[in-house]
Design an enzyme around this catalytic site. Structure first.
Site, PDB file in Angstrom:
ATOM      1  N   ASN A 194       0.870  -1.175   0.000  1.00 53.19           N
ATOM      2  CA  ASN A 194       0.000   0.000   0.000  1.00 53.19           C
ATOM      3  C   ASN A 194       0.906   1.223   0.000  1.00 53.19           C
ATOM      4  O   ASN A 194       1.505   1.557   1.017  1.00 53.19           O
ATOM      5  CB  ASN A 194      -0.889  -0.029   1.264  1.00 53.19           C
ATOM      6  CG  ASN A 194      -1.719   1.231   1.403  1.00 53.19           C
ATOM      7  OD1 ASN A 194      -1.766   2.070   0.496  1.00 53.19           O
ATOM      8  ND2 ASN A 194      -2.378   1.382   2.544  1.00 53.19           N
TER       9      ASN A 194
ATOM     10  N   LYS B  47       0.170   4.197  -0.285  1.00 51.88           N
ATOM     11  CA  LYS B  47      -0.491   5.364   0.334  1.00 51.88           C
ATOM     12  C   LYS B  47      -0.305   6.600  -0.565  1.00 51.88           C
ATOM     13  O   LYS B  47      -0.258   6.458  -1.779  1.00 51.88           O
ATOM     14  CB  LYS B  47       0.011   5.569   1.767  1.00 51.88           C
ATOM     15  CG  LYS B  47      -0.124   4.282   2.601  1.00 51.88           C
ATOM     16  CD  LYS B  47       0.028   4.503   4.078  1.00 51.88           C
ATOM     17  CE  LYS B  47      -0.105   3.154   4.802  1.00 51.88           C
ATOM     18  NZ  LYS B  47      -0.125   3.283   6.257  1.00 51.88           N
TER      19      LYS B  47
ATOM     20  N   HIS C 115      -9.422   0.976   4.913  1.00 56.13           N
ATOM     21  CA  HIS C 115      -8.169   1.198   5.648  1.00 56.13           C
ATOM     22  C   HIS C 115      -8.447   2.135   6.827  1.00 56.13           C
ATOM     23  O   HIS C 115      -9.281   3.036   6.718  1.00 56.13           O
ATOM     24  CB  HIS C 115      -7.116   1.798   4.709  1.00 56.13           C
ATOM     25  CG  HIS C 115      -5.750   1.784   5.300  1.00 56.13           C
ATOM     26  ND1 HIS C 115      -5.340   2.710   6.235  1.00 56.13           N
ATOM     27  CD2 HIS C 115      -4.706   0.931   5.135  1.00 56.13           C
ATOM     28  CE1 HIS C 115      -4.092   2.426   6.585  1.00 56.13           C
ATOM     29  NE2 HIS C 115      -3.685   1.363   5.938  1.00 56.13           N
TER      30      HIS C 115
ATOM     31  N   GLU D 289      -6.897   4.585   7.838  1.00 58.40           N
ATOM     32  CA  GLU D 289      -6.716   6.003   7.486  1.00 58.40           C
ATOM     33  C   GLU D 289      -7.948   6.542   6.768  1.00 58.40           C
ATOM     34  O   GLU D 289      -8.325   7.699   6.932  1.00 58.40           O
ATOM     35  CB  GLU D 289      -5.440   6.166   6.642  1.00 58.40           C
ATOM     36  CG  GLU D 289      -4.192   5.988   7.511  1.00 58.40           C
ATOM     37  CD  GLU D 289      -2.979   5.405   6.805  1.00 58.40           C
ATOM     38  OE1 GLU D 289      -2.910   5.464   5.562  1.00 58.40           O
ATOM     39  OE2 GLU D 289      -2.095   4.871   7.519  1.00 58.40           O
TER      40      GLU D 289
ATOM     41  N   GLU E 149      -4.908  -4.824  10.652  1.00 58.08           N
ATOM     42  CA  GLU E 149      -3.903  -3.775  10.825  1.00 58.08           C
ATOM     43  C   GLU E 149      -4.189  -2.995  12.102  1.00 58.08           C
ATOM     44  O   GLU E 149      -4.980  -2.036  12.075  1.00 58.08           O
ATOM     45  CB  GLU E 149      -3.941  -2.808   9.636  1.00 58.08           C
ATOM     46  CG  GLU E 149      -3.673  -3.463   8.293  1.00 58.08           C
ATOM     47  CD  GLU E 149      -3.113  -2.465   7.291  1.00 58.08           C
ATOM     48  OE1 GLU E 149      -2.086  -2.789   6.690  1.00 58.08           O
ATOM     49  OE2 GLU E 149      -3.674  -1.367   7.128  1.00 58.08           O
TER      50      GLU E 149
ATOM     51  N   GLY F 122       2.866   2.468  10.780  1.00 58.32           N
ATOM     52  CA  GLY F 122       3.794   3.585  10.607  1.00 58.32           C
ATOM     53  C   GLY F 122       4.500   3.992  11.893  1.00 58.32           C
ATOM     54  O   GLY F 122       5.124   5.049  11.963  1.00 58.32           O
TER      55      GLY F 122
ATOM     56  N   SER G 277       3.837  -1.931  10.291  1.00 58.45           N
ATOM     57  CA  SER G 277       5.295  -1.966  10.474  1.00 58.45           C
ATOM     58  C   SER G 277       5.917  -3.332  10.166  1.00 58.45           C
ATOM     59  O   SER G 277       6.907  -3.731  10.780  1.00 58.45           O
ATOM     60  CB  SER G 277       5.686  -1.509  11.887  1.00 58.45           C
ATOM     61  OG  SER G 277       5.219  -0.197  12.121  1.00 58.45           O
TER      62      SER G 277
ATOM     63  N   GLY H 198       5.255   1.430   4.672  1.00 65.86           N
ATOM     64  CA  GLY H 198       6.596   1.981   4.500  1.00 65.86           C
ATOM     65  C   GLY H 198       7.571   1.076   3.748  1.00 65.86           C
ATOM     66  O   GLY H 198       8.259   1.534   2.827  1.00 65.86           O
TER      67      GLY H 198
HETATM   68  P1  13P Z   1       3.250   0.481   7.654  1.00 71.86           P
HETATM   69  O1  13P Z   1       3.780  -0.790   7.054  1.00 71.86           O
HETATM   70  O2  13P Z   1       3.936   1.716   7.149  1.00 71.86           O
HETATM   71  O3  13P Z   1       3.139   0.409   9.148  1.00 71.86           O
HETATM   72  O4  13P Z   1       1.737   0.630   7.112  1.00 71.86           O
HETATM   73  C1  13P Z   1       0.883  -0.435   7.210  1.00 71.86           C
HETATM   74  C2  13P Z   1      -0.367  -0.116   6.464  1.00 71.86           C
HETATM   75  O5  13P Z   1      -1.141   0.729   6.872  1.00 71.86           O
HETATM   76  C3  13P Z   1      -0.606  -0.814   5.193  1.00 71.86           C
HETATM   77  O6  13P Z   1      -1.892  -0.594   4.741  1.00 71.86           O
END
Ligand code: 13P
Length: 256
Positions: free
Chosen positions: A9, A11, A100, A102, A172, A178, A218, A240
């Site tokens: 992802n 983002k 998600h 977010e 998640e 993150g 993460s 990330g």
């Molecule tokens: P990170 O791997 O940056 O923690 O993000 C996870 C995520 O939200 C994937 O959708």
């Protein structure tokens, strides 16, 4: 046997040219063994076409799939700023991340929206990657398993078992996204196992055995092995570490 999935992802990172560079770096590292993993790249919507073109030119598009990070449930209409499922399909997308944290947290997406999107994606023969996960507050309250399983149940409301089988769930925990603070394999397995058990209860053991459940938060080369080894974790949804070709290749290869 469930086919493992490793989904990136991206983002809101990478303009189209940067996305082309990353897609090309990944394509250059491709090897035949990747066919045993469902690899999915979810760039920003405006970059999907460019990423797909790189994969198609290199004849990787059957193995390395592209997906959206969100979609609208209507096929077209007066929804300024939204992207429809036919639009995603027209640029090569076969998968779409839905719900998600977010999207839920910053853009007010509800369980009902998630359910409509899941149904619309299935109707279009796309694979929904349905996200769930609790905040630190919910985790500390102790009710996190109930919270997560309710999110999954709401996302799948009204579906037939055969439809649920075609979906992917991504667990998640918000506190691990993150932050560099990963759930331990045991914590992730507890949640993923509970999701599978609740799917078994609602849609039958067959469906629960077939559906892929990913962990996200993460995940990186340094911690992937322990997570992937867990019985109910079938892969990862990566933020990330999906932006670095070296790391993402290691994550894909950890599934082999
Ligand atoms: P990170 O791997 O940056 O923690 O993000 C996870 C995520 O939200 C994937 O959708």
């Amino acid at each position: 046997m469930r086919k493992p999935m490793m989904a990136g992802n991206w983002k809101m990172n990478n303009n189209w040219a940067e996305s082309v560079v990353l897609a090309q770096q990944l394509s250059n590292r491709y090897d035949e063994r990747w066919e045993d993993v469902e690899v999915v790249l979810c760039p920003p919507a405006i970059d999907i076409k460019a990423v797909y073109s790189v994969l198609e030119f290199d004849r990787r598009e059957e193995v390395v799939k592209v997906g959206g990070q969100n979609c609208h449930w209507e096929a077209s209409g007066a929804f300024t700023g939204e992207i429809s499922i036919p639009m995603l399909q027209a640029v090569g997308a076969t998968h779409c991340i839905i719900g998600h944290s977010e999207r839920r947290g910053y853009f007010g997406e509800t369980d009902m929206d998630v359910n409509k999107k899941v149904k619309a994606l299935l109707a279009a023969h796309m694979t929904p990657i349905v996200c769930c996960g609790e905040s630190l507050g919910v985790r500390d309250s102790g009710d996190y398993i109930e919270f997560i399983t309710k999110q999954v149940s709401a996302a799948f409301a009204g579906l037939e078992p055969a439809e649920v089988k075609k979906c992917v769930v991504a667990y998640e925990p918000i506190w691990a996204i993150g932050t560099g603070r990963t759930a331990t394999p045991e914590q992730a397995e507890e949640a993923c196992g509970a999701i599978r058990a609740s799917i078994a209860e609602e849609f039958g053991a067959d469906t629960a055995d077939a559906i892929r459940i990913l962990y996200g938060g993460s995940m990186k080369p340094a911690n992937v092995e322990g997570l992937i080894a867990m019985e109910d974790i079938d892969g990862g949804l990566i933020g990330g570490a999906a932006l670095k070709a070296d790391d993402f290749v290691k994550l894909v290869e950890a599934c082999l």
